[in-house]
Design a protein around this motif. Structure first.
Motif, PDB file in Angstrom:
ATOM      1  N   GLU A  35      73.415   9.401  17.804  1.00  0.00           N
ATOM      2  CA  GLU A  35      72.810  10.607  17.249  1.00  0.00           C
ATOM      3  C   GLU A  35      72.660  10.443  15.742  1.00  0.00           C
ATOM      4  O   GLU A  35      73.633  10.183  15.043  1.00  0.00           O
ATOM      5  N   VAL A  39      76.804  15.751  14.334  1.00  0.00           N
ATOM      6  CA  VAL A  39      77.453  16.350  15.501  1.00  0.00           C
ATOM      7  C   VAL A  39      78.668  17.134  14.996  1.00  0.00           C
ATOM      8  O   VAL A  39      79.624  16.553  14.489  1.00  0.00           O
ATOM      9  N   LEU A  54      74.746  20.156  17.348  1.00  0.00           N
ATOM     10  CA  LEU A  54      74.192  19.504  16.170  1.00  0.00           C
ATOM     11  C   LEU A  54      73.945  20.566  15.114  1.00  0.00           C
ATOM     12  O   LEU A  54      73.377  21.630  15.421  1.00  0.00           O
TER      13      LEU A  54
END
Length: 367
Positions: A35, A39, A54
């Protein structure tokens, strides 16, 4: 004879090095989900799937088996930018029976100012339903700083959450009539508990459980005592670890072990009657984010200790405890990037969220 003593000395040094190495828990960092964003929160559904928030305003589900990532629809309007956005997430202790999950997020008012809100909802497939704001802090500001915000349930089923001072240190933390700079306690449906410490006082925020906080971004229930532990960011120095107690004042900004980012002082006090001292503080700051107690048998060298993520140094800091006292700190894992969160999942493994990289599982390796 001299050579014999040299051999003994070398043997003792080698033994010491072995003991030192054996005191460390070696781990491999295994990528769970890549990602590029931040996060912020992680929690696990009963089937083992992970939910992750997120900060840019997305909620994602990661399939335990396939690793497939799906976006959860139905979030409220989230005010992103600065330190705000979609923040922490947690399941109700009786989630298997009632299906409630809870998350914190930045909410915008009609003037465009932002504050911290707590919502509960249920998950139907990959859609949030039955959304209910159970607390909206009246700490609206055009500042993008200090939203908090972490969530935890205690053993009695009360929900605790933190809201930062919103960058208004001289207005919010010490004023019980204002939101911000506080830790709150609610029933799971948003009702105010009758035994909250300020419930009988006029003009105060009755959800308040403790006050005098700057920006708590770590919160966890102690696995044995059930007490709620937090950590919070100081300014330049003065990051703290605290145990949250009913009605107590934790001092910000009247007392602090930190100074302004410019190097100037905003207080000369590090202690004052009626204000609690931290269990532990960092100077210089480590910029703590996320915390978890290590239980179970996955990490023998970490068992019973407290792990804290460091945004500033890209480390997992390990605190050794003796009851409610912190006796020392060590670096459990080094050479990471900004650690946004650390938590022990139901499978017993420790997971870390690293800014711009994603979520990793720490797998013990043999020494």
């Amino acid at each position: 004879m001299k050579s014999q003593w040299i051999k003994i000395a070398v043997a003792l040094i080698t033994l010491g090095m072995t003991l030192q190495l054996n005191a460390q828990q070696k781990v491999d960092k295994q990528l769970v989900v890549k990602e590029s964003g931040i996060v912020w929160g992680m929690t696990w559904l009963p089937n083992g799937d992970m939910l992750m928030t997120l900060r840019k305003g997305l909620l994602k589900r990661v399939n335990k088996t396939s690793g497939e990532v799906q976006i959860i629809e139905g979030l409220p309007k989230i005010a992103t930018g600065g330190q705000g956005g979609l923040l922490d997430i947690i399941l109700h202790p009786n989630y298997a029976d009632n299906g409630w999950l809870y998350f914190s997020y930045a909410k915008r008012d009609t003037k465009g100012h932002k504050s911290t809100a707590i919502m509960r909802a249920k998950l139907k497939g990959n859609q949030l339903v039955e959304q209910q704001d159970i607390y909206v802090a009246q700490a609206y500001s055009n500042s993008g700083a200090h939203f908090g915000s972490r969530l935890a349930f205690d053993n009695q089923g009360y929900l605790y959450f933190s809201i930062g001072d919103r960058g208004q240190r001289d207005l919010n933390p010490q004023n019980l009539s204002r939101d911000g700079g506080k830790v709150y306690r609610l029933h799971d449906d948003g009702r105010i508990p009758k035994d909250n410490p300020f419930v009988n006082q006029q003009g105060v925020k009755q959800a308040t459980y403790s006050y005098g906080h700057r920006n708590p971004q770590g919160m966890i229930k102690h696995p044995s005592s059930g007490a709620i532990w937090t950590h919070e960011h100081g300014p330049r120095g003065g990051d703290e670890v605290n145990i949250i107690k009913s009605g107590e004042n934790y001092g910000w900004p009247v007392i602090s072990y930190g100074i302004n980012y410019s190097g100037t002082r905003f207080t000369d006090l590090t202690e004052k009657e009626g204000m609690l001292q931290p269990l532990w503080y960092w100077d210089p700051s480590i910029a703590p984010s996320g915390m978890t107690f290590v239980t179970g048998n996955k990490y023998p060298q970490w068992q019973g200790k407290l792990l804290v993520g460091s945004l500033k140094f890209g480390q997992l800091v390990m605190l050794t405890l003796n009851g409610d006292k912190v006796t020392k700190q060590d670096i459990a894992v080094d050479d990471l990037v900004r650690v946004r969160n650390v938590t022990q999942a139901p499978d017993g493994y420790v997971y870390v969220a690293l800014d711009g990289q994603g979520v990793f599982k720490l797998v013990p390796t043999s020494l």
